[in-house]
Enzyme design. Structure first.
Site, PDB file in Angstrom:
ATOM      1  N   ASP A 219       2.772   1.974   1.112  1.00 21.61           N
ATOM      2  CA  ASP A 219       2.845   3.439   1.245  1.00 21.61           C
ATOM      3  C   ASP A 219       3.860   3.995   0.250  1.00 21.61           C
ATOM      4  OD1 ASP A 219       4.789   2.097   2.730  1.00 21.61           O
ATOM      5  OD2 ASP A 219       4.706   3.425   4.459  1.00 21.61           O
ATOM      6  N   ASP A 247      -7.602   3.369  -7.868  1.00 17.82           N
ATOM      7  CA  ASP A 247      -8.224   4.705  -7.967  1.00 17.82           C
ATOM      8  C   ASP A 247      -7.130   5.745  -8.188  1.00 17.82           C
ATOM      9  OD1 ASP A 247     -10.828   3.746  -7.489  1.00 17.82           O
ATOM     10  OD2 ASP A 247     -11.319   5.500  -6.255  1.00 17.82           O
TER      11      ASP A 247
END
Ligand code: IPM
Ligand code: MN
Length: 353
Positions: A219, A247
């Site tokens: 994260d 991505d």
């Protein structure tokens, strides 16, 4: 050098960008006196439609007998919108990765100075960002035990020590050749699989005393990537995290159409763009062939043909500087170039070089 290439164009825009990749490959081989031959093979939705299998045995054989695979893209919306479909094009890609033992997926994230404005991030943040994400590609949730009924479903995120060791070795070797900074990305504060990754990494780090190894929760890494992308040199992570982070990485460069990748491991290596099959653009001659063309550069570099790779990169940069660009990255008022025209321009550049 003799090069036997398996070409898997696949679905959507795949065949169009594949054609340009092959044209560039031919131009480079001609220039440098390499003897290249191609065998085309079916995969993805196209293969399901023709022979009922997204990665047919014949395709596997062709890949196994080749020196490298030039892969384009798979996927078709007719499968995405049908939850009852028994076979899916993406299974072909996963089968290829597994059967060829392609455990290491190398995804470089670079910026092009003339495209900095295409990134949604601020110029001063992304300028000069240059890192490689090394994604484990044949383990984790993608391939772990799965279960699904109407009330319950699970995917298992399993990793063994040898699987972790071999991908970390690849990552350390890249770090040694670059700026000697490795970031191991995991979720060791929650996941047992991540704790094993971290344990193995801590055991291996002393073998690479020149490399600074740091550990980052996924994260936090996702945040750091857009807050300070220049922090990273080489990052290594498990399959699922790597899928997501790469991505995100494409936003640093500015277009998915610019990012190539290499997948290597036990058998024939595969070179492919990181983007998908963009079915809406099929046949419109608007898809950016650069990710595929840069995959060809990675292919040459894999075989230590550095000048060949460098010439392709030079040609790509020249095309961008000359504003020979597909619509998604074209400047305002710039001329219209399609997939074919961009590919042709790069081929001509290589021939003249
Ligand atoms: C990728 C793709 C694939 C993946 C899909 C098409 C299965 O998103 O190569 O990143 O999730 O690995
Ligand atoms: Mn992905």
């Amino acid at each position: 050098m003799d090069l036997k290439i398996a070409v898997l164009p696949g679905d959507g825009i795949g065949p169009e960008i594949s054609e340009q990749g092959v044209a560039v490959m031919n131009a480079v081989c001609e220039k440098f006196g390499h003897n290249v031959s191609y065998q085309y093979a079916l995969c993805g939705a196209d293969a399901i439609d023709r022979v009922g299998d997204p990665f047919p045995e014949e395709t596997f054989e062709i890949c196994m007998n080749a020196d490298a695979v030039l892969f384009s893209a798979v996927g078709d919306p007719k499968f995405d919108n049908d939850p009852t479909a028994k076979v899916r094009p993406e299974q072909g890609l996963l089968a290829m990765r597994k059967k060829l033992g392609l455990f290491a997926n190398i995804r470089p994230v670079e910026t092009f100075d003339c495209l900095i404005h295409k990134s949604p991030l601020k110029d001063e943040l992304v300028r000069g960002a240059d890192f490689i994400c090394i994604r484990e590609l044949t383990g984790g949730m993608y391939f772990g035990e799965k279960y699904q009924d109407d009330e319950k479903a699970y995917d298992t995120n399993a990793y063994t020590r040898p699987e972790i060791e071999r991908i970390l070795k690849v990552a350390y070797e890249y770090a040694m050749r670059r700026r000697k900074h490795l970031t191991v990305v995991d979720k060791a504060n929650v996941l047992a699989s991540s704790r094993l990754w971290r344990q193995v990494a801590k055991e291996m780090a002393p073998q690479y005393p020149e490399v600074v190894t740091d550990y980052m929760f996924v994260d936090n890494a996702a945040m750091r990537m857009i807050q300070d992308p220049r922090f990273f040199d080489v990052m290594v992570t498990e399959n699922t995290f790597g899928d997501i982070l790469t991505d995100e990485g494409s936003c640093i460069t500015g277009s998915m159409g610019l990012l190539p990748s290499a997948s290597t491991g036990e058998h024939t290596p595969v070179f492919e763009p990181i983007h998908g099959s963009w079915p809406q653009a099929k046949g419109l001659n608007i898809a950016n062939p650069l990710a595929q063309i840069l995959s060809v550069a990675m292919l040459f570099e894999y075989f230590n043909l550095k000048e060949e790779g460098a010439l392709i990169r030079k040609a790509v940069n020249a095309s961008l500087d000359a504003n020979v660009r597909t619509p998604e990255i074209q400047v305002e008022g710039g001329e219209r170039y399609g997939t074919i025209e961009v590919g042709q321009w790069i081929v001509d550049y290589i021939k003249k070089a």
